[in-house]
Design an enzyme around this catalytic site. Structure first.
Site, PDB file in Angstrom:
ATOM      1  N   ALA A  89       0.842  -1.201   0.000  1.00 34.16           N
ATOM      2  CA  ALA A  89       0.000   0.000   0.000  1.00 34.16           C
ATOM      3  C   ALA A  89       0.871   1.242   0.000  1.00 34.16           C
ATOM      4  O   ALA A  89       2.029   1.211   0.417  1.00 34.16           O
ATOM      5  CB  ALA A  89      -0.924   0.004   1.220  1.00 34.16           C
ATOM      6  N   ASP A  90       0.289   2.333  -0.476  1.00 37.87           N
ATOM      7  CA  ASP A  90       0.970   3.620  -0.458  1.00 37.87           C
ATOM      8  C   ASP A  90      -0.052   4.714  -0.192  1.00 37.87           C
ATOM      9  O   ASP A  90      -1.168   4.662  -0.746  1.00 37.87           O
ATOM     10  CB  ASP A  90       1.683   3.886  -1.785  1.00 37.87           C
ATOM     11  N   THR A  91       0.308   5.670   0.651  1.00 41.38           N
ATOM     12  CA  THR A  91      -0.608   6.749   1.028  1.00 41.38           C
ATOM     13  C   THR A  91       0.052   8.102   0.778  1.00 41.38           C
ATOM     14  O   THR A  91       1.226   8.294   1.094  1.00 41.38           O
ATOM     15  CB  THR A  91      -0.988   6.639   2.518  1.00 41.38           C
TER      16      THR A  91
END
Length: 212
Positions: A89-91
């Site tokens: 995941a990446d935010t």
């Protein structure tokens, strides 16, 4: 969302391609009855100028998942047909077309918070899943709108001094002391924490993993 419709192999283990304790806790909260292996990667997280915020988180999460895939040993000798499932995941935080990632230092953290003060911004999180044996891949993202309170310079200074902003996109953590800086949110809370559980559960179901 990019979806392969025929994802049928049984999954025996989750590989979480993240060193984030928050994402580890969120995955654990789903109580999947599967072992979770933590694998940090050194994926290149360079953002291309032409990427939109949505494209940024989807591309970077896929890069992390692909890097984890390359790091795992091949499991072609397994006889039971089971497979690892990589989750990455990446935010990011997006404000007025600008992408705000993790601050490089406390001064940059304070500068980001000054920009966010009194304004609404978007938080995007991308998720990429790869079944190791088949390579079948899903990529999707979610957006949440967040409005910050008006933050005075003294409050920003005190918050930065806690150290909490240092590893957070946009320089705040909504699950910690940063919650006191937020006026309202529109959308998924867990997306702002770093892993939208509703979206992840839908993606896991495509691999035969049912949360409920």
């Amino acid at each position: 969302m990019s979806i392969n419709l025929s994802v049928n192999e049984p999954i025996s283990r989750i590989v979480l391609a993240s060193s984030s304790p928050r994402r580890k806790e969120l995955v654990a909260s789903l109580d999947l009855s599967l072992p979770v292996y933590i694998l940090s990667t050194d994926a290149d997280e360079t953002v291309q100028d032409h990427w939109t915020p949505q494209e940024t988180v989807e591309e970077l999460s896929l890069l992390k998942a692909t890097a984890a895939l390359a790091m795992l040993p091949k499991r072609g000798d397994k006889s039971d047909g089971t497979s690892d499932l990589i989750i990455a995941a990446d935010t990011i935080v997006a404000l007025g077309g600008d992408i705000l990632g993790k601050p490089r230092n406390d001064d940059e953290a304070a500068s980001m918070l000054e920009r966010l003060s009194g304004h609404q911004h978007d938080v995007f999180t991308g998720i990429a899943c790869i079944a190791v044996d088949s390579g079948k891949t899903l990529v999707a993202s979610r957006r949440t709108k967040v409005r910050m309170k008006e933050l005075g310079s003294e409050r920003i200074r005190r918050y930065v001094a806690t150290g909490e902003p240092r590893d957070k996109a946009g320089s705040y953590g909504i699950q910690g002391l940063g919650s006191t800086l937020v006026e309202e949110i529109e959308g998924c809370y867990f997306n702002v924490v770093g892993l939208p559980l509703s979206l992840l559960s839908d993606m896991l179901e495509r691999y035969g993993i049912r949360v409920l």
